[in-house]
Design an enzyme around this catalytic site. Structure first.
Site, PDB file in Angstrom:
ATOM      1  N   PRO A 157      -1.716  -0.548   4.579  1.00 29.96           N
ATOM      2  CA  PRO A 157      -2.458   0.597   5.094  1.00 29.96           C
ATOM      3  C   PRO A 157      -3.250   1.371   4.040  1.00 29.96           C
ATOM      4  O   PRO A 157      -2.785   1.554   2.917  1.00 29.96           O
ATOM      5  CB  PRO A 157      -1.365   1.492   5.701  1.00 29.96           C
ATOM      6  CG  PRO A 157      -0.088   1.021   5.117  1.00 29.96           C
ATOM      7  CD  PRO A 157      -0.278  -0.433   4.817  1.00 29.96           C
ATOM      8  N   ASN A 158      -4.406   1.788   4.450  1.00 31.92           N
ATOM      9  CA  ASN A 158      -5.331   2.628   3.675  1.00 31.92           C
ATOM     10  C   ASN A 158      -6.065   1.890   2.554  1.00 31.92           C
ATOM     11  O   ASN A 158      -6.955   2.444   1.934  1.00 31.92           O
ATOM     12  CB  ASN A 158      -4.620   3.875   3.121  1.00 31.92           C
ATOM     13  CG  ASN A 158      -4.007   4.686   4.235  1.00 31.92           C
ATOM     14  OD1 ASN A 158      -4.706   5.056   5.167  1.00 31.92           O
ATOM     15  ND2 ASN A 158      -2.714   4.946   4.170  1.00 31.92           N
ATOM     16  N   ARG A 194     -10.444   6.912  -1.332  1.00 33.05           N
ATOM     17  CA  ARG A 194      -9.213   7.302  -2.028  1.00 33.05           C
ATOM     18  C   ARG A 194      -9.521   7.773  -3.453  1.00 33.05           C
ATOM     19  O   ARG A 194     -10.639   7.658  -3.941  1.00 33.05           O
ATOM     20  CB  ARG A 194      -8.211   6.148  -1.998  1.00 33.05           C
ATOM     21  CG  ARG A 194      -7.800   5.846  -0.554  1.00 33.05           C
ATOM     22  CD  ARG A 194      -6.705   4.836  -0.450  1.00 33.05           C
ATOM     23  NE  ARG A 194      -5.390   5.420  -0.717  1.00 33.05           N
ATOM     24  CZ  ARG A 194      -4.254   4.733  -0.611  1.00 33.05           C
ATOM     25  NH1 ARG A 194      -4.271   3.463  -0.268  1.00 33.05           N
ATOM     26  NH2 ARG A 194      -3.102   5.322  -0.856  1.00 33.05           N
ATOM     27  N   TYR A 206      -7.185   4.651  -8.042  1.00 35.40           N
ATOM     28  CA  TYR A 206      -7.472   3.331  -7.471  1.00 35.40           C
ATOM     29  C   TYR A 206      -8.764   2.694  -7.991  1.00 35.40           C
ATOM     30  O   TYR A 206      -9.097   1.578  -7.585  1.00 35.40           O
ATOM     31  CB  TYR A 206      -7.504   3.437  -5.938  1.00 35.40           C
ATOM     32  CG  TYR A 206      -6.147   3.805  -5.372  1.00 35.40           C
ATOM     33  CD1 TYR A 206      -5.084   2.905  -5.468  1.00 35.40           C
ATOM     34  CD2 TYR A 206      -5.917   5.042  -4.783  1.00 35.40           C
ATOM     35  CE1 TYR A 206      -3.828   3.233  -4.978  1.00 35.40           C
ATOM     36  CE2 TYR A 206      -4.659   5.376  -4.277  1.00 35.40           C
ATOM     37  CZ  TYR A 206      -3.627   4.464  -4.394  1.00 35.40           C
ATOM     38  OH  TYR A 206      -2.385   4.792  -3.917  1.00 35.40           O
ATOM     39  N   ASN A 213      -0.014  -6.684  -1.207  1.00 31.35           N
ATOM     40  CA  ASN A 213       0.039  -5.279  -1.602  1.00 31.35           C
ATOM     41  C   ASN A 213       0.442  -4.523  -0.331  1.00 31.35           C
ATOM     42  O   ASN A 213      -0.410  -4.235   0.517  1.00 31.35           O
ATOM     43  CB  ASN A 213      -1.318  -4.796  -2.110  1.00 31.35           C
ATOM     44  CG  ASN A 213      -1.242  -3.345  -2.587  1.00 31.35           C
ATOM     45  OD1 ASN A 213      -0.274  -2.640  -2.292  1.00 31.35           O
ATOM     46  ND2 ASN A 213      -2.256  -2.902  -3.310  1.00 31.35           N
ATOM     47  N   ALA A 269       1.732   1.760   1.207  1.00 33.59           N
ATOM     48  CA  ALA A 269       2.849   2.705   1.427  1.00 33.59           C
ATOM     49  C   ALA A 269       4.061   2.030   2.072  1.00 33.59           C
ATOM     50  O   ALA A 269       5.194   2.490   1.891  1.00 33.59           O
ATOM     51  CB  ALA A 269       2.373   3.872   2.275  1.00 33.59           C
ATOM     52  N   GLU A 310       4.351  -9.557  -5.158  1.00 35.74           N
ATOM     53  CA  GLU A 310       3.994  -8.175  -4.785  1.00 35.74           C
ATOM     54  C   GLU A 310       3.014  -7.638  -5.827  1.00 35.74           C
ATOM     55  O   GLU A 310       3.252  -7.801  -7.028  1.00 35.74           O
ATOM     56  CB  GLU A 310       5.284  -7.335  -4.787  1.00 35.74           C
ATOM     57  CG  GLU A 310       5.073  -5.857  -4.519  1.00 35.74           C
ATOM     58  CD  GLU A 310       6.362  -5.048  -4.740  1.00 35.74           C
ATOM     59  OE1 GLU A 310       7.426  -5.642  -5.055  1.00 35.74           O
ATOM     60  OE2 GLU A 310       6.276  -3.808  -4.623  1.00 35.74           O
ATOM     61  N   HIS A 337       0.299  -4.228  -6.934  1.00 36.40           N
ATOM     62  CA  HIS A 337      -0.195  -2.861  -6.724  1.00 36.40           C
ATOM     63  C   HIS A 337      -1.353  -2.608  -7.677  1.00 36.40           C
ATOM     64  O   HIS A 337      -1.307  -3.044  -8.839  1.00 36.40           O
ATOM     65  CB  HIS A 337       0.913  -1.835  -6.990  1.00 36.40           C
ATOM     66  CG  HIS A 337       2.073  -2.010  -6.068  1.00 36.40           C
ATOM     67  ND1 HIS A 337       2.038  -1.588  -4.762  1.00 36.40           N
ATOM     68  CD2 HIS A 337       3.270  -2.610  -6.243  1.00 36.40           C
ATOM     69  CE1 HIS A 337       3.174  -1.908  -4.179  1.00 36.40           C
ATOM     70  NE2 HIS A 337       3.944  -2.540  -5.047  1.00 36.40           N
ATOM     71  N   ARG A 370       3.997   7.369 -10.877  1.00 35.89           N
ATOM     72  CA  ARG A 370       3.527   8.338  -9.878  1.00 35.89           C
ATOM     73  C   ARG A 370       4.698   9.083  -9.235  1.00 35.89           C
ATOM     74  O   ARG A 370       5.775   9.157  -9.817  1.00 35.89           O
ATOM     75  CB  ARG A 370       2.652   7.589  -8.859  1.00 35.89           C
ATOM     76  CG  ARG A 370       1.443   6.906  -9.547  1.00 35.89           C
ATOM     77  CD  ARG A 370       0.595   6.129  -8.574  1.00 35.89           C
ATOM     78  NE  ARG A 370       0.050   7.011  -7.539  1.00 35.89           N
ATOM     79  CZ  ARG A 370      -0.477   6.569  -6.389  1.00 35.89           C
ATOM     80  NH1 ARG A 370      -0.531   5.260  -6.166  1.00 35.89           N
ATOM     81  NH2 ARG A 370      -0.937   7.406  -5.491  1.00 35.89           N
TER      82      ARG A 370
END
Ligand code: DQA
Length: 143
Positions: free
Chosen positions: A9-10, A17, A22, A73, A76, A97, A99, A106
């Site tokens: 998502p997003n 963003r 990012y 990825n 969230a 995985e 990111h 963070r």
């Protein structure tokens, strides 16, 4: 060899963003970047993005059935989706995985990944290069 590159998502709205976190690639540019990096590794990618947990789970089922390696990825969902973890756990081929940011630098809620424990490995914090490094790692795992 085909690889599914799944994005949660997003990530489809990277253009909206925080660029300090990012970077300034929008999703279409990221997709192109991943496809080019895959070509350099002689891999064929199918890059997808969804804001829906259901759709991501269905894509993981497809990967498990067809034995297609996955780079994901989960965005969230990384931090709380046991359903995505359970779907990912069904794979008998590598799942990496990735990111863009380094979640450990963070907010505290990002320090937990429910996915890492079933992934072949995790690559975080290198922006779009996280995907390129994951593709390289995958080449090694598939040898
Ligand atoms: C992310 C990190 C997650 O914490 C966040 O929710 C995202 C993107 C990353 O690529 O850095 O949406 O997965």
């Amino acid at each position: 060899m085909k690889v599914l590159v799944l994005n949660g998502p997003n990530l489809g709205r990277l253009d909206l963003r925080d660029t300090s976190i990012y970077g300034d690639m929008d999703f279409p540019a990221l997709k192109k970047f991943i496809e080019n990096a895959a070509q350099e590794c002689s891999l064929e990618t199918d890059v997808r993005q969804s804001d829906s947990e259901v759709e991501i789970i269905q894509w993981l089922h497809e990967a498990a059935e067809k034995k297609i390696p996955v780079i994901i990825n989960p965005a969230a969902f990384t931090h709380y989706s046991y359903a995505i973890r359970d779907a990912a756990e069904m794979l008998t081929v590598p799942l990496i995985e990735v990111h863009l940011s380094n979640p450990l630098r963070r907010e505290e809620f990002r320090h937990t990944s429910v996915i890492s424990g079933i992934a072949s490995g995790t690559i975080s914090g290198f922006g779009p290069d996280s995907y390129r490094l994951a593709l390289l790692a995958l080449v090694g795992l598939l040898k």
